[in-house]
Design a protein around this motif. Structure first.
Motif, PDB file in Angstrom:
ATOM      1  N   LEU A 168      17.834 -15.293-145.275  1.00 46.44           N
ATOM      2  CA  LEU A 168      17.607 -14.132-144.430  1.00 46.44           C
ATOM      3  C   LEU A 168      18.763 -13.950-143.452  1.00 46.44           C
ATOM      4  N   LEU A 169      19.181 -15.081-142.854  1.00 47.99           N
ATOM      5  CA  LEU A 169      20.278 -15.036-141.889  1.00 47.99           C
ATOM      6  C   LEU A 169      21.548 -14.557-142.559  1.00 47.99           C
ATOM      7  N   VAL A 170      21.829 -15.112-143.780  1.00 48.06           N
ATOM      8  CA  VAL A 170      23.026 -14.704-144.519  1.00 48.06           C
ATOM      9  C   VAL A 170      22.996 -13.199-144.736  1.00 48.06           C
ATOM     10  N   LEU A 171      21.824 -12.713-145.159  1.00 48.30           N
ATOM     11  CA  LEU A 171      21.674 -11.282-145.406  1.00 48.30           C
ATOM     12  C   LEU A 171      21.941 -10.470-144.150  1.00 48.30           C
ATOM     13  N   ILE A 172      21.270 -10.898-143.063  1.00 46.72           N
ATOM     14  CA  ILE A 172      21.395 -10.154-141.812  1.00 46.72           C
ATOM     15  C   ILE A 172      22.849 -10.100-141.367  1.00 46.72           C
ATOM     16  N   PHE A 173      23.515 -11.290-141.384  1.00 48.94           N
ATOM     17  CA  PHE A 173      24.901 -11.321-140.935  1.00 48.94           C
ATOM     18  C   PHE A 173      25.803 -10.542-141.867  1.00 48.94           C
ATOM     19  N   GLY A 174      25.514 -10.687-143.181  1.00 53.91           N
ATOM     20  CA  GLY A 174      26.293  -9.947-144.172  1.00 53.91           C
ATOM     21  C   GLY A 174      26.209  -8.456-143.890  1.00 53.91           C
ATOM     22  N   ALA A 175      24.969  -7.991-143.774  1.00 51.97           N
ATOM     23  CA  ALA A 175      24.742  -6.568-143.539  1.00 51.97           C
ATOM     24  C   ALA A 175      25.370  -6.150-142.215  1.00 51.97           C
ATOM     25  N   ALA A 176      25.160  -7.010-141.201  1.00 53.41           N
ATOM     26  CA  ALA A 176      25.685  -6.691-139.879  1.00 53.41           C
ATOM     27  C   ALA A 176      27.209  -6.596-139.936  1.00 53.41           C
ATOM     28  N   GLY A 177      27.821  -7.505-140.713  1.00 54.70           N
ATOM     29  CA  GLY A 177      29.276  -7.533-140.827  1.00 54.70           C
ATOM     30  C   GLY A 177      29.795  -6.221-141.393  1.00 54.70           C
TER      31      GLY A 177
END
Ligand code: HEC
Ligand code: HEC
Ligand code: HEC
Ligand code: HEC
Ligand code: HEC
Ligand code: HEC
Length: 446
Positions: free
Chosen positions: A175-184
């Motif tokens: 979830l964190l990877v996704l969030i950061f990925g998307a946020a990036g």
């Protein structure tokens, strides 16, 4: 409705009586063809059930051991339109009964032989009368009510707990990877857009700064997440420490609450509690001598030759460890080469200079196992509940009256007491273990 046989007799004469009588006898005979009813008793049914069937069948509703519960089995068969003869034949020779091709039996087969892999029930060397006795016994609904709290629900395994939290962490990570990925990606776009609009930054704000902003804008949400993480983390740490023996519990000086990990996940709760197996069935030497001793794998095999799995998830692989130790092949039911014996870890340890004898306490003094070992029948893993210090021993010797009245051994001693002895002992109207020598150093020390 009452039939006035006397009137019938008087009206229709002897012929009617003869006809009625023979009808009656024929009826009784055909119902119990070749059965000797004197040999059918509830008591013998109980004995045979316990000796031959109970290893695989429970008499309680829905309780599965290896095979289905036999609670209400006669009704099930008659409701399916099957004859009593076929039911008896089933017990004596399941394969022969299956040859009848009855739908009920085929379903039984699909469920137990195919789906649950319980194996075909072994043919039982019992007579027709024996089976009728068992059924008569089962008719008395002999299921013992379970202890309060509904007995023994399937336990939650530590393994399960672990895998649950492992999955939780993996999901959280993804979830964190996704969030950061998307946020990036969003971030890049945002600053690209700003640039287009003619706004310039020397440097993009760092992830950390963004995170701070994000948290600042969503304070409540984040405090809940942090709280949850802390709670789960703390729980894990708590359990880990408890297992290692750091937290309270296990005291290295006295051994109190010591509960080492055992080579097999053997549960006293399941055996001595739920299945009500007597302590001395396994620890028989507690009544005979100094040591209570751990049962050999052969004692386990008395039951586990038939019981390949229990209710808990890891039960099959745990029971397999017994098979490995004795070299038993569960599929062919044959013994081969023995493996490594099971190496149980000793929980209670007195120093070598102390003499302690079980039968002296269990048989002579009549003390229950639980007084020294706690409610073992409720423990999945045995732990030491008494400190086993000298103070503990002599305290009890000071307080406990010896059961001299019911005890032949003390009658004999009593006769030999001098008057002075007796006066001394009976001053306080009781004889304690202390007065019997339970405080003499040499009694407990080599
Ligand atoms: C080794 C284990 C084992 C023993 C011992 C055993 N059974 Fe069974 N029994 C089974 C299994 C397993 C089934 C399910 C059918 C199958 O797999 O063959 C079964 C099925 C039955 C059924 C049918 C149950 C139903 O719900 O219709 C009856 C009746 C029965 N057994 C009676 C007995 C009696 C009576 C004894 C003792 C004299 C006995 N069994 C001993 C394993 C056993
Ligand atoms: C089915 C067999 C079985 C039954 C029944 C059984 N035990 Fe045990 N017991 C074992 C085995 C195997 C061990 C060794 C593994 C362990 O410590 O859990 C053991 C260990 C123990 C220990 C720890 C011994 C040590 O290492 O210091 C105590 C105490 C004990 N049992 C007491 C009892 C009491 C009390 C009962 C009855 C309430 C009972 N047991 C019933 C098999 C059994
Ligand atoms: C008066 C207290 C007392 C009673 C009652 C008692 N035990 Fe023990 N038990 C002990 C002590 C002390 C030890 C440790 C002995 C040692 O290390 O030599 C022990 C050890 C054991 C052990 C480990 C093996 C051994 O003998 O060292 C088992 C198993 C056990 N007890 C089972 C039982 C069972 C089953 C009963 C009831 C039938 C029972 N005990 C009754 C005090 C007691
Ligand atoms: C008197 C019969 C009996 C004896 C002796 C016996 N067991 Fe069992 N055992 C059972 C029964 C019945 C079950 C199934 C319990 C359940 O799950 O309902 C069982 C289940 C088990 C399980 C799986 C428990 C679960 O459900 O997770 C293990 C492991 C086990 N026994 C080990 C042992 C060991 C080791 C011994 C010998 C020290 C032993 N048993 C002796 C009757 C016995
Ligand atoms: C729960 C109470 C209790 C505890 C705990 C207890 N004992 Fe005892 N013990 C008794 C009683 C009661 C007797 C008297 C038995 C009898 O002879 O009737 C006894 C008798 C004895 C005797 C025999 C004394 C004699 O006169 O022959 C010895 C030895 C002994 N205990 C050792 C120990 C040791 C060692 C411990 C601690 C590891 C211990 N006991 C813990 C109750 C206890
Ligand atoms: C009822 C049994 C019992 C009697 C009686 C008894 N002891 Fe002990 N004693 C023990 C036990 C059990 C221990 C071990 C305690 C432990 O390991 O914490 C012990 C430990 C000791 C220790 C300590 C050894 C060490 O390793 O720290 C000494 C010293 C000792 N006893 C002396 C005596 C003397 C002297 C007497 C007579 C006045 C006596 N004991 C009577 C049971 C007894």
């Amino acid at each position: 409705m009452r039939i006035d046989y006397f009137r019938i007799l008087k009206l229709k004469g002897l012929t009617t009586t003869v006809v009625l009588f023979s009808c009656f006898t024929m009826l009784t005979f055909s119902a119990h063809a070749q059965l000797d009813s004197t040999k059918i008793t509830v008591e013998s049914g109980k004995k045979i059930f316990e000796a031959s069937c109970a290893t695989c069948h429970s008499s309680c509703p829905d309780e599965v051991i290896t095979g289905p519960s036999l609670f209400g089995v006669a009704d099930r068969w008659s409701e399916a339109g099957l004859s009593r003869e076929l039911l008896r034949l089933w017990v004596q020779n399941p394969n022969a009964a299956k040859a009848s091709g009855e739908k009920y039996i085929n379903t039984l087969w699909t469920e137990w032989v195919d789906r649950r892999a319980a194996g075909v029930m072994t043919a039982q060397a019992v007579s027709d009368e024996d089976v009728e006795s068992i059924l008569a016994y089962l008719d008395t609904k002999p299921c013992k009510p379970k202890a309060e709290g509904g007995g023994c629900p399937p336990q939650v395994l530590p393994e399960e707990e672990e895998s649950v939290s492992l999955w939780m962490y993996i999901t959280l990570f993804l979830l964190l990877v996704l969030i950061f990925g998307a946020a990036g990606v969003r971030r890049q776009l945002k600053y690209a857009n700003l640039k287009k609009e003619g706004i310039h930054y020397d440097e993009m704000p760092s992830y950390m700064d963004e995170l701070k902003m994000l948290i600042g804008n969503n304070r409540k949400l984040f405090s809940v997440i942090v709280l949850l993480l802390v709670a789960f983390g703390a729980k894990d740490i708590w359990y880990t420490l408890k297992d290692v023996g750091v937290y309270g519990g296990h005291d290295y000086n006295t051994g109190l609450n010591y509960r080492p990990e055992q080579p097999i996940d053997f549960s006293h709760k399941i055996h001595a509690g739920c299945n009500e197996i007597e302590c001395v069935y396994c620890h028989s030497s507690a009544e005979k001598g100094k040591h209570a001793e751990i049962p050999s794998s052969n004692v386990c095999m008395n039951c586990h030759k038939h019981i390949k799995k229990g209710k808990r998830e890891n039960s099959e692989q745990e029971i397999q460890k017994i098979y490995d130790a004795v070299g038993f092949n569960a599929d062919t039911k044959t013994y081969g080469e023995e493996g490594e014996p099971i190496k149980w870890v000793k929980v209670h340890n007195l120093p070598d200079h102390v003499y302690f004898n079980h039968s002296q306490h269990v048989v002579v003094a009549g003390i229950e196992c639980q007084e020294c070992h706690g409610p073992v029948e409720e423990m999945d893993v045995v732990e030491q509940v008494a400190p086993l210090t000298m103070g503990w021993c002599i305290n009890c010797h000071n307080e406990t009256e010896v059961a001299y009245k019911e005890n032949g051994y003390y009658k004999e001693m009593h006769k030999r007491f001098t008057k002075d002895d007796l006066r001394k002992f009976l001053e306080d109207k009781k004889i304690t273990a202390r007065e019997m020598g339970g405080w003499e150093c040499a009694k407990c020390h080599y």
